[in-house]
Design a protein around this motif. Sequence first.
Motif, short mmCIF file in Angstrom:
data_model
loop_
_atom_site.label_atom_id
_atom_site.label_comp_id
_atom_site.label_asym_id
_atom_site.label_seq_id
_atom_site.Cartn_x
_atom_site.Cartn_y
_atom_site.Cartn_z
N CYS A 61 0.85 -1.19 0.00
CA CYS A 61 0.00 0.00 0.00
C CYS A 61 0.88 1.25 0.00
CB CYS A 61 -0.87 0.04 1.25
SG CYS A 61 -2.02 -1.31 1.38
N PRO A 62 0.63 2.19 -0.88
CA PRO A 62 1.48 3.37 -0.95
C PRO A 62 1.33 4.31 0.23
CG PRO A 62 -0.26 3.50 -2.58
CD PRO A 62 -0.37 2.16 -1.93
N CYS A 63 0.27 4.14 1.03
CA CYS A 63 0.09 5.04 2.17
C CYS A 63 0.59 4.41 3.47
CB CYS A 63 -1.36 5.44 2.32
SG CYS A 63 -2.49 4.06 2.49
N ARG A 64 1.21 3.25 3.38
CA ARG A 64 1.76 2.60 4.57
C ARG A 64 3.27 2.49 4.43
NH1 ARG A 64 -1.88 3.48 7.80
NH2 ARG A 64 -1.31 1.80 9.19
N VAL A 65 3.94 2.42 5.55
CA VAL A 65 5.40 2.27 5.52
C VAL A 65 5.75 0.88 6.00
CG1 VAL A 65 7.55 3.04 6.57
CG2 VAL A 65 5.84 4.71 5.85
N ARG A 66 6.63 0.22 5.26
CA ARG A 66 7.00 -1.14 5.63
C ARG A 66 7.87 -1.14 6.87
NH1 ARG A 66 9.98 -4.18 1.88
NH2 ARG A 66 10.68 -2.30 0.81
N SER A 67 7.68 -2.18 7.69
CA SER A 67 8.47 -2.29 8.92
C SER A 67 9.81 -2.94 8.64
CB SER A 67 7.70 -3.12 9.95
OG SER A 67 7.65 -4.47 9.53
N GLY A 68 9.90 -3.70 7.54
CA GLY A 68 11.10 -4.48 7.27
C GLY A 68 10.94 -5.93 7.69
N ASP A 69 9.89 -6.22 8.45
CA ASP A 69 9.59 -7.60 8.85
C ASP A 69 8.66 -8.18 7.78
OD1 ASP A 69 8.39 -9.89 9.80
OD2 ASP A 69 8.13 -9.14 11.84
N PRO A 70 9.12 -9.16 6.98
CA PRO A 70 8.31 -9.66 5.86
C PRO A 70 6.93 -10.13 6.28
CG PRO A 70 10.53 -10.55 5.77
CD PRO A 70 10.42 -9.84 7.09
N GLU A 72 5.13 -9.16 8.88
CA GLU A 72 4.30 -8.00 9.21
C GLU A 72 3.93 -7.24 7.94
OE1 GLU A 72 4.76 -4.03 11.99
OE2 GLU A 72 5.97 -5.79 12.45
N ASP A 73 4.90 -7.09 7.06
CA ASP A 73 4.65 -6.32 5.85
C ASP A 73 3.69 -7.02 4.89
OD1 ASP A 73 6.23 -4.33 6.79
OD2 ASP A 73 8.03 -4.95 5.69
N ALA A 74 3.55 -8.34 5.02
CA ALA A 74 2.59 -9.05 4.16
C ALA A 74 1.18 -8.51 4.37
CB ALA A 74 2.65 -10.55 4.45
N GLN A 75 0.96 -7.91 5.53
CA GLN A 75 -0.38 -7.39 5.82
C GLN A 75 -0.68 -6.07 5.10
OE1 GLN A 75 -1.38 -7.32 9.95
NE2 GLN A 75 -0.35 -9.24 10.37
N ILE A 76 0.33 -5.48 4.51
CA ILE A 76 0.06 -4.23 3.79
C ILE A 76 0.31 -4.38 2.30
CG2 ILE A 76 0.40 -2.74 5.80
CD1 ILE A 76 3.20 -2.05 4.62
N VAL A 77 0.30 -5.64 1.83
CA VAL A 77 0.29 -5.84 0.39
C VAL A 77 -1.14 -5.62 -0.08
CG1 VAL A 77 0.56 -7.53 -1.46
CG2 VAL A 77 2.22 -7.47 0.42
N CYS A 78 -1.29 -4.78 -1.08
CA CYS A 78 -2.61 -4.40 -1.56
C CYS A 78 -3.24 -5.55 -2.37
CB CYS A 78 -2.46 -3.17 -2.45
SG CYS A 78 -4.01 -2.45 -2.96
N PRO A 79 -4.50 -5.85 -2.18
CA PRO A 79 -5.45 -5.23 -1.26
C PRO A 79 -5.39 -5.91 0.12
CG PRO A 79 -6.62 -6.70 -2.77
CD PRO A 79 -5.16 -6.80 -3.12
N PRO A 221 3.00 5.75 16.31
CA PRO A 221 4.24 5.84 15.55
C PRO A 221 4.39 4.66 14.61
CG PRO A 221 4.68 5.26 17.84
CD PRO A 221 3.20 5.44 17.71
N LEU A 222 4.84 4.92 13.41
CA LEU A 222 5.07 3.84 12.47
C LEU A 222 6.27 3.03 12.91
CD1 LEU A 222 4.62 5.72 9.13
CD2 LEU A 222 3.16 3.95 10.06
N GLY A 223 6.28 1.78 12.49
CA GLY A 223 7.40 0.92 12.83
C GLY A 223 6.98 -0.12 13.83
N ARG A 224 7.96 -0.80 14.41
CA ARG A 224 7.65 -1.90 15.32
C ARG A 224 6.97 -1.39 16.57
NH1 ARG A 224 11.08 -6.17 14.19
NH2 ARG A 224 11.40 -6.20 11.94
N ALA A 225 5.98 -2.14 17.04
CA ALA A 225 5.28 -1.77 18.26
C ALA A 225 6.17 -1.99 19.47
CB ALA A 225 4.02 -2.60 18.40
N LYS A 226 6.20 -1.01 20.36
CA LYS A 226 6.96 -1.15 21.59
C LYS A 226 6.04 -1.15 22.80
CE LYS A 226 11.28 0.94 20.02
NZ LYS A 226 10.86 1.15 18.65
N ALA A 227 4.79 -0.72 22.59
CA ALA A 227 3.87 -0.63 23.74
C ALA A 227 2.64 -1.46 23.47
CB ALA A 227 3.47 0.81 23.96
#
Length: 227
Positions: A61-70, A72-79, A221-227
């Motif tokens: 998705c162009p409006c999401r930023v990838r985390s680098g974790d494949p 996790e990032d599979a969840q933002i492959v469109c659609p 915040p974008l990126g890996r969840a810490k909380a």
Amino acid sequence: MSPDKPIRRVFSADTTIDDLKAYMGPFAERLGYKFNTETDFVDEVLASEIEILERDGDVYCPCRVRSGDPKEDAQIVCPCIPFFRDEFAAISKCWCGLFILSEIEDGADLIGVLEEVEPGTLVQVPVCRLDDLSASTPRHFKIGKRDIAVVRVGDEVFALSNLCRHAFGPLSEGFVDGYHVMCPWHGWRYDVRDGSTDHPNADVATFPASVRDGVVFVAVPLGRAKA
Ligand code: FES
């Protein structure tokens, strides 16, 4: 927010906008969505996805930023509709507005933002309509990997980590008392304005929450969840 079934598409490097339309249209339709009625916007988004495919190897998705974790990032492959059905249903569209609910006739007001943002940037995530939040009962939302409780106090909204610091009770199932939420398990109380509690070193994280045009947004915040 589990998907109905695992999906993972790897599109070939020579995929075209028409290829994406041919695949995504029926896929979205089965899930109760369609392409936005703003066809120029649809073409613009899909052109961005083609660029992302060429650069990053998939149609993220162009409006999401990838985390680098494949994974996790599979969840933002469109659609990505199967992964975010609750959130999308609440706002009648996917994040960027490429897809809108099938019954909506005019998607002009549902167009999202296509800006790329740096990891760590706070992004405003629409979670539900204010009308869907009860004044006495918090709601639980999963935003990325974060478990967040959203609490309504009058017309104000607050967002805090859903996990009680005592024994990880779900604050979203707790009781609201003024600006406090009480954990349902053993009664620890947290101030929804700053996550503070009477117990030492046990405050929970809070996230900026706001209401725009009747929609509740939580900034994370974008990126890996810490909380
Ligand atoms: S888990 Fe919340 S008070 Fe014990």
